[in-house]
Design an enzyme around this catalytic site. Sequence first.
Site, PDB file in Angstrom:
ATOM      1  N   SER A   1     -12.483   5.555  64.535  1.00 48.72           N
ATOM      2  CA  SER A   1     -11.226   6.024  65.150  1.00 48.72           C
ATOM      3  C   SER A   1     -11.076   7.536  64.980  1.00 48.72           C
ATOM      4  O   SER A   1     -10.372   8.192  65.757  1.00 48.72           O
ATOM      5  CB  SER A   1     -10.019   5.349  64.493  1.00 48.72           C
ATOM      6  OG  SER A   1      -9.987   4.004  64.827  1.00 48.72           O
TER       7      SER A   1
ATOM      8  N   PRO B   1      -8.279   2.416  58.068  1.00 48.64           N
ATOM      9  CA  PRO B   1      -8.764   2.905  56.768  1.00 48.64           C
ATOM     10  C   PRO B   1      -8.696   4.421  56.572  1.00 48.64           C
ATOM     11  O   PRO B   1      -9.066   4.916  55.519  1.00 48.64           O
ATOM     12  CB  PRO B   1     -10.223   2.431  56.763  1.00 48.64           C
ATOM     13  CG  PRO B   1     -10.610   2.372  58.202  1.00 48.64           C
ATOM     14  CD  PRO B   1      -9.373   1.985  58.958  1.00 48.64           C
TER      15      PRO B   1
ATOM     16  N   ASP C   1       6.220  -0.335  56.696  1.00 53.62           N
ATOM     17  CA  ASP C   1       6.079  -0.771  58.088  1.00 53.62           C
ATOM     18  C   ASP C   1       6.238   0.447  59.002  1.00 53.62           C
ATOM     19  O   ASP C   1       7.302   1.082  59.005  1.00 53.62           O
ATOM     20  CB  ASP C   1       7.161  -1.827  58.382  1.00 53.62           C
ATOM     21  CG  ASP C   1       7.057  -2.381  59.796  1.00 53.62           C
ATOM     22  OD1 ASP C   1       6.227  -1.864  60.583  1.00 53.62           O
ATOM     23  OD2 ASP C   1       7.789  -3.335  60.116  1.00 53.62           O
TER      24      ASP C   1
ATOM     25  N   LYS D   1      -2.360   0.407  72.852  1.00 47.41           N
ATOM     26  CA  LYS D   1      -3.346  -0.651  73.140  1.00 47.41           C
ATOM     27  C   LYS D   1      -2.894  -1.368  74.423  1.00 47.41           C
ATOM     28  O   LYS D   1      -1.706  -1.716  74.553  1.00 47.41           O
ATOM     29  CB  LYS D   1      -3.416  -1.669  71.987  1.00 47.41           C
ATOM     30  CG  LYS D   1      -3.478  -1.044  70.595  1.00 47.41           C
ATOM     31  CD  LYS D   1      -4.781  -0.350  70.313  1.00 47.41           C
ATOM     32  CE  LYS D   1      -4.695   0.411  68.987  1.00 47.41           C
ATOM     33  NZ  LYS D   1      -5.790   1.340  68.751  1.00 47.41           N
TER      34      LYS D   1
HETATM   35  C1  LIG Z   1      -6.813   0.597  64.619  1.00 45.80           C
HETATM   36  S1  LIG Z   1      -6.299   0.585  62.968  1.00 45.80           S
HETATM   37  C2  LIG Z   1      -5.991   2.280  62.656  1.00 45.80           C
HETATM   38  C3  LIG Z   1      -7.220   3.090  62.426  1.00 45.80           C
HETATM   39  C4  LIG Z   1      -6.905   4.475  61.921  1.00 45.80           C
HETATM   40  N1  LIG Z   1      -6.255   5.293  62.947  1.00 45.80           N
HETATM   41  C5  LIG Z   1      -8.145   5.197  61.447  1.00 45.80           C
HETATM   42  O1  LIG Z   1      -8.414   6.291  61.967  1.00 45.80           O
HETATM   43  O2  LIG Z   1      -8.838   4.712  60.551  1.00 45.80           O
HETATM   44  C6  LIG Z   1      -4.693  -0.088  63.052  1.00 45.80           C
HETATM   45  C7  LIG Z   1      -3.948  -0.087  61.753  1.00 45.80           C
HETATM   46  O3  LIG Z   1      -2.592  -0.300  62.050  1.00 45.80           O
HETATM   47  C8  LIG Z   1      -2.022  -0.989  60.976  1.00 45.80           C
HETATM   48  N2  LIG Z   1      -0.741  -1.568  61.398  1.00 45.80           N
HETATM   49  C9  LIG Z   1      -0.504  -2.485  62.371  1.00 45.80           C
HETATM   50  N3  LIG Z   1       0.823  -2.729  62.438  1.00 45.80           N
HETATM   51  C10 LIG Z   1       1.412  -1.954  61.516  1.00 45.80           C
HETATM   52  C11 LIG Z   1       2.757  -1.746  61.123  1.00 45.80           C
HETATM   53  N4  LIG Z   1       3.762  -2.393  61.695  1.00 45.80           N
HETATM   54  N5  LIG Z   1       2.994  -0.840  60.148  1.00 45.80           N
HETATM   55  C12 LIG Z   1       1.997  -0.144  59.569  1.00 45.80           C
HETATM   56  N6  LIG Z   1       0.707  -0.318  59.892  1.00 45.80           N
HETATM   57  C13 LIG Z   1       0.425  -1.197  60.857  1.00 45.80           C
HETATM   58  C14 LIG Z   1      -3.081  -1.999  60.577  1.00 45.80           C
HETATM   59  O4  LIG Z   1      -2.904  -2.403  59.220  1.00 45.80           O
HETATM   60  C15 LIG Z   1      -4.366  -1.210  60.787  1.00 45.80           C
HETATM   61  O5  LIG Z   1      -4.799  -0.648  59.579  1.00 45.80           O
END
Ligand SMILES: C[S@@+](CC[C@H](N)C(=O)[O-])C[C@H]1O[C@@H](n2cnc3c(N)ncnc32)[C@H](O)[C@@H]1O
Length: 343
Positions: free
Chosen positions: A186, A214, A252, A300
């Site tokens: 990402s 991550p 969150d 998304k």
């Molecule tokens: C595609 S990954 C992000 C990758 C990140 N941008 C990177 O560069 O490594 C999506 C992340 O969104 C988090 N996520 C989804 N819903 C969330 C929420 N309501 N609050 C916080 N994190 C959330 C997930 O735990 C996941 O780690």
Amino acid sequence: MTSTLSSPFQLLCCRPSGEELLQQELEARHGIFSNVAASGFIQLEGHDLPAEPLIFEWQRLPNTRFFPLLKGESVPEQLTEAVWTFFAEQPSPWAIHLLTVDDGGASRLEGIARELTRRGNQLHPGLKKWERKPGKLFKQQKGMILQWACTDRGFLFSSSSPTELTATEPGGRTRMKMDSRAPSRSYLKIEEAFVRLGREPEAEQTVIDLGAAPGGWSFAFAKRGCQVTSIDNGPLKIDDACIRRIEHLHRDGLTFQLGKLQPPVDWLVGDMLIPPGKVLGLLRYWVDGHHCKNIVMNVKLPQNNPLPAMEPILEWMKRYPELQVRQFYHDRREVTIFGAVNS
Ligand SMILES: C[S@@+](CC[C@H](N)C(=O)[O-])C[C@H]1O[C@@H](n2cnc3c(N)ncnc32)[C@H](O)[C@@H]1O
């Protein structure tokens, strides 16, 4: 010129296998019908290109022409003449962008390009000394970018000013370099966002990264000396000294807000797996509420009806002409909203 050379038509590049989305966008939002000319290439049916770049467009090829040319055939004189017509009319600096249609065609295209340039030099002595690096012409916003591509059936070419194009890389493929310290791919998406924005974050700027784990995006800011707040319940996997610039909050991202007296952050970025409707809620809080100065927000796309699902966001964006939404080279089934706001 013989009749084998097609009349000019308008062509757009997009993600291979993303043609349908670009076609839907053209039809639903601009009333333009189109055909798939080749993998990742969309031909408009007798229309001009919309002035603004399309969401799913990677690059545009204004006034493209097609010349039938089968594998193994040598480059005909008519094609050489047609490709260099712009130069015969008005000598100007030029640079070539080779656009590969599929993985197998690259060496054939390179061979044709060498032949066309060699023959062009014979036809127009002095042509070579007008050749420039594409980056230079984009920087100076002058000269001609020659976009050349090859399909099984023939050769496609378009000559246009850099000002007419929507990306500076061949075919809009803004390939970013991976940093071995980055914990996820990402990372490439946020690096591409900096290129598209035309600027990078500066040291000491404040950043909130929603859905950070991550940690690819957080790492991209922290390695530039920013103060990053990473919001995610998942673990960050950054194994680098810049981790000390990151505060990880297990919160969150949908409900996280700034304190009442807190100034706007320099950057609000988000990459959460949430539906477009929830993204709109975030945009309303962070942008309408003047809580950030720059934003990079990934959206998304749902499997079903992705464009109608995006419509409320696009409607909201009309109030912010400084914001753009595009499908990046490193995006998959997603698009990215980016720009400076409230400055
Ligand atoms: C595609 S990954 C992000 C990758 C990140 N941008 C990177 O560069 O490594 C999506 C992340 O969104 C988090 N996520 C989804 N819903 C969330 C929420 N309501 N609050 C916080 N994190 C959330 C997930 O735990 C996941 O780690």
